[in-house]
Design a protein around this motif. Structure first.
Motif: not given
Length: 411
Positions: A65-66, A101-102, A108-109, A114-117
Motif C-alpha cells: 500500500g505504501a 497504511m500508516h 502509529y502517531v 489520519a483517522w482523527s481527521q
C-alpha cells in the motif's frame, strides 16, 4: 443525525461498495491493471480517485500500500481545497485509507492523526467514520487500553448500525475486532461466538482475507485454552487460506503463531518466515515480534550472541513505533469516546470546617464510593465482563477508600 432518506441512500451505496469489493477481492490481479489505467485517465478526476482507492485496497492486502502514499496524499490535498460536504466525505475516505497504511507500517502517531481527521471530515454515520473508529480502536488495543478500544468499537457499530444489514464486509470487520477485544478482556471462550459471526459475514462478502483472519483468531483462542493440536491445525488452515488470497500480513501472523506452537528448528523456521514477510510488508510491529521470538529461541538453544542481536533489533523497532507519544494523542481524541462516568456531586460545606475530620471531604468520598459501586454493579450485570474495566474500578475504590480513611483520621 441524518434523515431516513439519507440513510436509505447510504445503505444502497454500501451495497454498491460491497459488490465492488467482491469483484476486487476475487480477481485482484485482473482488476489492478484496469484500475491503474483509470487512475491516469484524464477528464474524470472523481473516477480516477475512486480507481486510486480501489488500487490501494488491492495493494494493501499484498503489503504494498505504501507505493501509493504520494498519490493518496495528493488526492487528499486536492479534496481539502474544495468546499462542500461531498468533497469532505471523499477526503475522509482518503484520510481513512492513509490511516490504514500508516498503521500497518507501524507509524502509529500518523495513523492516529489520519483517522482523527477522517472523523472530523466524515458524517457520523458514514462508512468512512465507522472505519476510522475501528482504526482508533486498533490503536487503543496496541496500547493495551482495551476498555477504551471496546467503547470506540461500540460507537463504530452504533453509528453505522442502520447500514450494517447491507454491508457484510463491515459486519465481518467489526466482529473480528470485537472478538479480539473479548479474547483479551474476558477470555477465549467469550470470543468464539463472535468469530462465528465474522466467518459467516466474511463468506457472505466473499472476503477470504477475513475468513482466514477469523480462523487465525480461532487458533489463538484454542492456544489460550491449552489446545495445542487444534490450535496448530487452525493456524495452518489460516496460513493456507491467507497464502491463496495473497494476504501477507496474515501469513506473517499465522507463521508467528505456528512458531509459538512448535519447538526447536521447526519453530525457528516459522519465526524466520515471519521476519521475512514482516520485512517485505514493512511492518515494524511484526518485525519486532519476530525478532523477539527469534531471541527467545536462540537463548533456549544457548546461542547467546544471536539472541542478543535479535533482542536489540526488537528494542530498536519498538522504539520507532511512537507508542510513547500515543497516550497523549488518544487523550486528545476523548471526544470520540462518548462513555462518561457519573457527574461529580457538589457538596455544600463551610469554608472553615473547624477542627476535627473534614466532613465535607468524607461525604464526597462516600458518594464517590457509592457511584463507583453502582458502576461495578452495572459492569457485573453485562453479558460480557471486561476484566480491565473491573480492575480499574476496583483500583478506584481502593484509592478512594484510602483517601476517605485519611480524611476521617485527621485530628
Amino acid at each position: 443525525m441524518t434523515d431516513p432518506e439519507t440513510r436509505t441512500a447510504r445503505a444502497a451505496g454500501s451495497s454498491d461498495a460491497t459488490r465492488w469489493e467482491r469483484v476486487v477481492l476475487r480477481r485482484p490481479s485482473l482488476v489492478l491493471p484496469r484500475l491503474q489505467a483509470l487512475m491516469r485517465r484524464r477528464g474524470d478526476p472523481a473516477g480516477a480517485r475512486a480507481a486510486l482507492l480501489g488500487a490501494f485496497f488491492i495493494l494493501e492486502r499484498w503489503g504494498r500500500g505504501a507505493e501509493l502514499q504520494d498519490e493518496l496524499q495528493v488526492a487528499l490535498t486536492q479534496l481539502r481545497s474544495k468546499k462542500g460536504s461531498a468533497a469532505a466525505g471523499e477526503a475522509a475516505e482518503f484520510c481513512e485509507a492513509l490511516g490504514r497504511m500508516h498503521y500497518q507500517r507501524g507509524d502509529y502517531v500518523e495513523a492516529c492523526n489520519a483517522w482523527s481527521q477522517a472523523l472530523d471530515l466524515a458524517d457520523d454515520d458514514s462508512r468512512s467514520a465507522c472505519l476510522a473508529r475501528i482504526g482508533l480502536a486498533h490503536l487503543c488495543f496496541a496500547l493495551g487500553d482495551w476498555a477504551r478500544g471496546g467503547r470506540v468499537l461500540d460507537q463504530a457499530e452504533l453509528h453505522y448500525g442502520p447500514c450494517l444489514a447491507h454491508d457484510p464486509y463491515m459486519r465481518a470487520k467489526i466482529a473480528l475486532n470485537r472478538a479480539a477485544s473479548l479474547r483479551a478482556t474476558t477470555g477465549p471462550q467469550a470470543a468464539l461466538s463472535t468469530l462465528q459471526v465474522a466467518v459467516a459475514s466474511a463468506v457472505e462478502a466473499g472476503h477470504k482475507d477475513y475468513q482466514a483472519e477469523a480462523i487465525w483468531q480461532q487458533a489463538r483462542c484454542a492456544r489460550d485454552s491449552g489446545g495445542t493440536a487444534p490450535a496448530m491445525q487452525l493456524a495452518q488452515q489460516a496460513l493456507d487460506l491467507a497464502q491463496r488470497s495473497g494476504y501477507r500480513w496474515l501469513q506473517a501472523q499465522a507463521a508467528l503463531l505456528l512458531s509459538e506452537l512448535t519447538r526447536d528448528d521447526v519453530a525457528l523456521g516459522w519465526a524466520g518466515q515471519t521476519l521475512t514477510l514482516a520485512e517485505a510488508i514493512q511492518s515494524r510491529a511484526l518485525q519486532a515480534a519476530a525478532h523477539g521470538r527469534l531471541a527467545d529461541l536462540m537463548q533456549a538453544h544457548g546461542e547467546l550472541g544471536p539472541s542478543w542481536h535479535h533482542q536489540q533489533q526488537r528494542k530498536r523497532l519498538e522504539s520507532t513505533l511512537g507508542q510513547s507519544r500515543l497516550p497523549a494523542q488518544l487523550e486528545a481524541l476523548a471526544r470520540f469516546d462518548t462513555h462518561t462516568g457519573p457527574e461529580p456531586v457538589a457538596v455544600d460545606v463551610a469554608a472553615d470546617p473547624g477542627p476535627g475530620p473534614d466532613l465535607g471531604a468524607a461525604t464526597q468520598g462516600l458518594r464517590t464510593l457509592a457511584d463507583v459501586g453502582r458502576q461495578m454493579a452495572e459492569l457485573l450485570n453485562r453479558e460480557h465482563i471486561r476484566r480491565d474495566e473491573l480492575l480499574a474500578l476496583a483500583t478506584q475504590i481502593t484509592a478512594e477508600a484510602e483517601r476517605l480513611g485519611q480524611s476521617l483520621a485527621q485530628p
